[in-house]
Write an enzyme that holds these catalytic residues in place. Sequence first.
Site, PDB file in Angstrom:
ATOM      1  N   ASP A  21      27.469  39.314-122.822  1.00 41.34           N
ATOM      2  CA  ASP A  21      26.524  39.929-123.756  1.00 41.34           C
ATOM      3  C   ASP A  21      27.006  41.241-124.369  1.00 41.34           C
ATOM      4  OD1 ASP A  21      26.180  41.279-121.124  1.00 41.34           O
ATOM      5  OD2 ASP A  21      24.620  42.379-122.207  1.00 41.34           O
ATOM      6  N   ARG A  74      24.971  36.162-126.059  1.00 40.12           N
ATOM      7  CA  ARG A  74      25.529  35.332-124.981  1.00 40.12           C
ATOM      8  C   ARG A  74      25.745  33.897-125.468  1.00 40.12           C
ATOM      9  NH1 ARG A  74      24.972  38.091-119.960  1.00 40.12           N
ATOM     10  NH2 ARG A  74      23.270  39.574-119.873  1.00 40.12           N
ATOM     11  N   GLU A 132      31.810  33.514-111.393  1.00 36.04           N
ATOM     12  CA  GLU A 132      31.649  34.711-112.230  1.00 36.04           C
ATOM     13  C   GLU A 132      32.108  34.412-113.647  1.00 36.04           C
ATOM     14  OE1 GLU A 132      30.425  37.565-112.282  1.00 36.04           O
ATOM     15  OE2 GLU A 132      30.658  38.701-110.429  1.00 36.04           O
ATOM     16  N   ASP A 133      31.527  35.109-114.618  1.00 33.50           N
ATOM     17  CA  ASP A 133      32.036  35.006-115.986  1.00 33.50           C
ATOM     18  C   ASP A 133      33.237  35.930-116.187  1.00 33.50           C
ATOM     19  OD1 ASP A 133      30.287  37.131-115.582  1.00 33.50           O
ATOM     20  OD2 ASP A 133      29.684  37.242-117.674  1.00 33.50           O
ATOM     21  N   GLY A 137      25.644  36.394-116.751  1.00 34.28           N
ATOM     22  CA  GLY A 137      26.801  35.993-117.555  1.00 34.28           C
ATOM     23  C   GLY A 137      27.365  34.618-117.266  1.00 34.28           C
ATOM     24  N   PHE A 160      36.421  45.051-124.441  1.00 41.14           N
ATOM     25  CA  PHE A 160      35.064  44.526-124.265  1.00 41.14           C
ATOM     26  C   PHE A 160      34.957  43.157-124.949  1.00 41.14           C
ATOM     27  CE2 PHE A 160      30.538  44.237-125.426  1.00 41.14           C
ATOM     28  CZ  PHE A 160      29.970  44.461-124.183  1.00 41.14           C
ATOM     29  N   VAL A 161      34.392  42.193-124.243  1.00 37.74           N
ATOM     30  CA  VAL A 161      34.300  40.834-124.789  1.00 37.74           C
ATOM     31  C   VAL A 161      32.858  40.321-124.762  1.00 37.74           C
ATOM     32  CG1 VAL A 161      36.661  40.007-124.424  1.00 37.74           C
ATOM     33  CG2 VAL A 161      35.074  39.973-122.508  1.00 37.74           C
ATOM     34  N   ASP A 164      36.178  42.675-113.589  1.00 35.85           N
ATOM     35  CA  ASP A 164      36.750  43.856-114.229  1.00 35.85           C
ATOM     36  C   ASP A 164      37.278  44.808-113.144  1.00 35.85           C
ATOM     37  OD1 ASP A 164      37.201  46.149-115.698  1.00 35.85           O
ATOM     38  OD2 ASP A 164      35.272  46.165-116.710  1.00 35.85           O
TER      39      ASP A 164
HETATM   40  C1  PRP Z   1      29.416  41.469-115.193  1.00 32.21           C
HETATM   41  C2  PRP Z   1      30.018  40.206-114.586  1.00 32.21           C
HETATM   42  C3  PRP Z   1      30.313  40.604-113.172  1.00 32.21           C
HETATM   43  C4  PRP Z   1      30.602  42.086-113.275  1.00 32.21           C
HETATM   44  C5  PRP Z   1      32.079  42.299-113.222  1.00 32.21           C
HETATM   45  O1  PRP Z   1      28.040  41.471-114.969  1.00 32.21           O
HETATM   46  O2  PRP Z   1      29.160  39.108-114.664  1.00 32.21           O
HETATM   47  O3  PRP Z   1      29.219  40.334-112.314  1.00 32.21           O
HETATM   48  O4  PRP Z   1      30.060  42.539-114.510  1.00 32.21           O
HETATM   49  O5  PRP Z   1      32.439  43.655-113.249  1.00 32.21           O
HETATM   50  P1  PRP Z   1      33.184  44.398-112.068  1.00 32.21           P
HETATM   51  O6  PRP Z   1      34.385  43.589-111.672  1.00 32.21           O
HETATM   52  O7  PRP Z   1      33.566  45.724-112.686  1.00 32.21           O
HETATM   53  O8  PRP Z   1      32.221  44.579-110.920  1.00 32.21           O
HETATM   54  P2  PRP Z   1      26.978  42.433-115.720  1.00 32.21           P
HETATM   55  O9  PRP Z   1      26.581  43.540-114.796  1.00 32.21           O
HETATM   56  O10 PRP Z   1      27.533  42.809-117.057  1.00 32.21           O
HETATM   57  O11 PRP Z   1      25.690  41.549-115.870  1.00 32.21           O
HETATM   58  P3  PRP Z   1      25.437  40.192-116.709  1.00 32.21           P
HETATM   59  O12 PRP Z   1      26.229  39.107-116.014  1.00 32.21           O
HETATM   60  O13 PRP Z   1      23.973  39.984-116.614  1.00 32.21           O
HETATM   61  O14 PRP Z   1      25.894  40.405-118.126  1.00 32.21           O
END
Ligand code: PRP
Length: 179
Positions: free
Chosen positions: A163, A169, A103-104, A48, A156-157, A107
């Site tokens: 993605d 993306r 980080e993107d 992300g 959800f974004v 959550d």
């Molecule tokens: C997303 C994002 C963080 C994580 C955050 O990654 O990039 O790494 O989720 O969530 P949390 O605070 O609940 O741990 P994802 O697993 O969706 O993978 P991606 O970056 O490949 O889309």
Amino acid sequence: MDIIKIDEHTFKPLFTKDQIHERVKALGKQISRDYEGKDPIMVGVLNGCYLFIADLSRELSILHEIDFIKISSYGNEMQSSGQIKVIKDFSAKLAGQDVIVVEDIVDSGLSVDFLRKKIMAMKPASLKFVSLLKKKGTAKIDFEIEYVGFEIDNKFVIGYGLDYKQNYRDLKQIYQLVE
Ligand code: PRP
């Protein structure tokens, strides 16, 4: 900036390209000021982060290295599974380095917590986190992020690296699911 429909879902614009750019620029300025005279290593969390780290890197006026780690917690779901796996480890030696994790979105905070423990075990000189987005009221644990682009509602974004089932993306804006 229009409403978009994907499968049975509707997404509405949340942040424009300009709003994102302005915020990334401000974060770059702040980080450059805080790390003046230092040469931090920016560790992007794939997938992300790829657009955010590319833009943020170009807004930094300090020397900085780039590395990546790939972890997964979401899979193809809209909700975090809570299970974190390292899919690709970083390659840089982080001992004695000023490390900034990029980080993107944050959550539950489980990824941040996992990465903080993993990196701290490598004895960096310092460790901070920057996330473009941070959801409000969804933390499952206590955690800290030093730099946040935007705090957002628990929706959800997609877009700007984020993605839906691994696609979309590349959207230039960030869109939010209409429930
Ligand atoms: C997303 C994002 C963080 C994580 C955050 O990654 O990039 O790494 O989720 O969530 P949390 O605070 O609940 O741990 P994802 O697993 O969706 O993978 P991606 O970056 O490949 O889309």
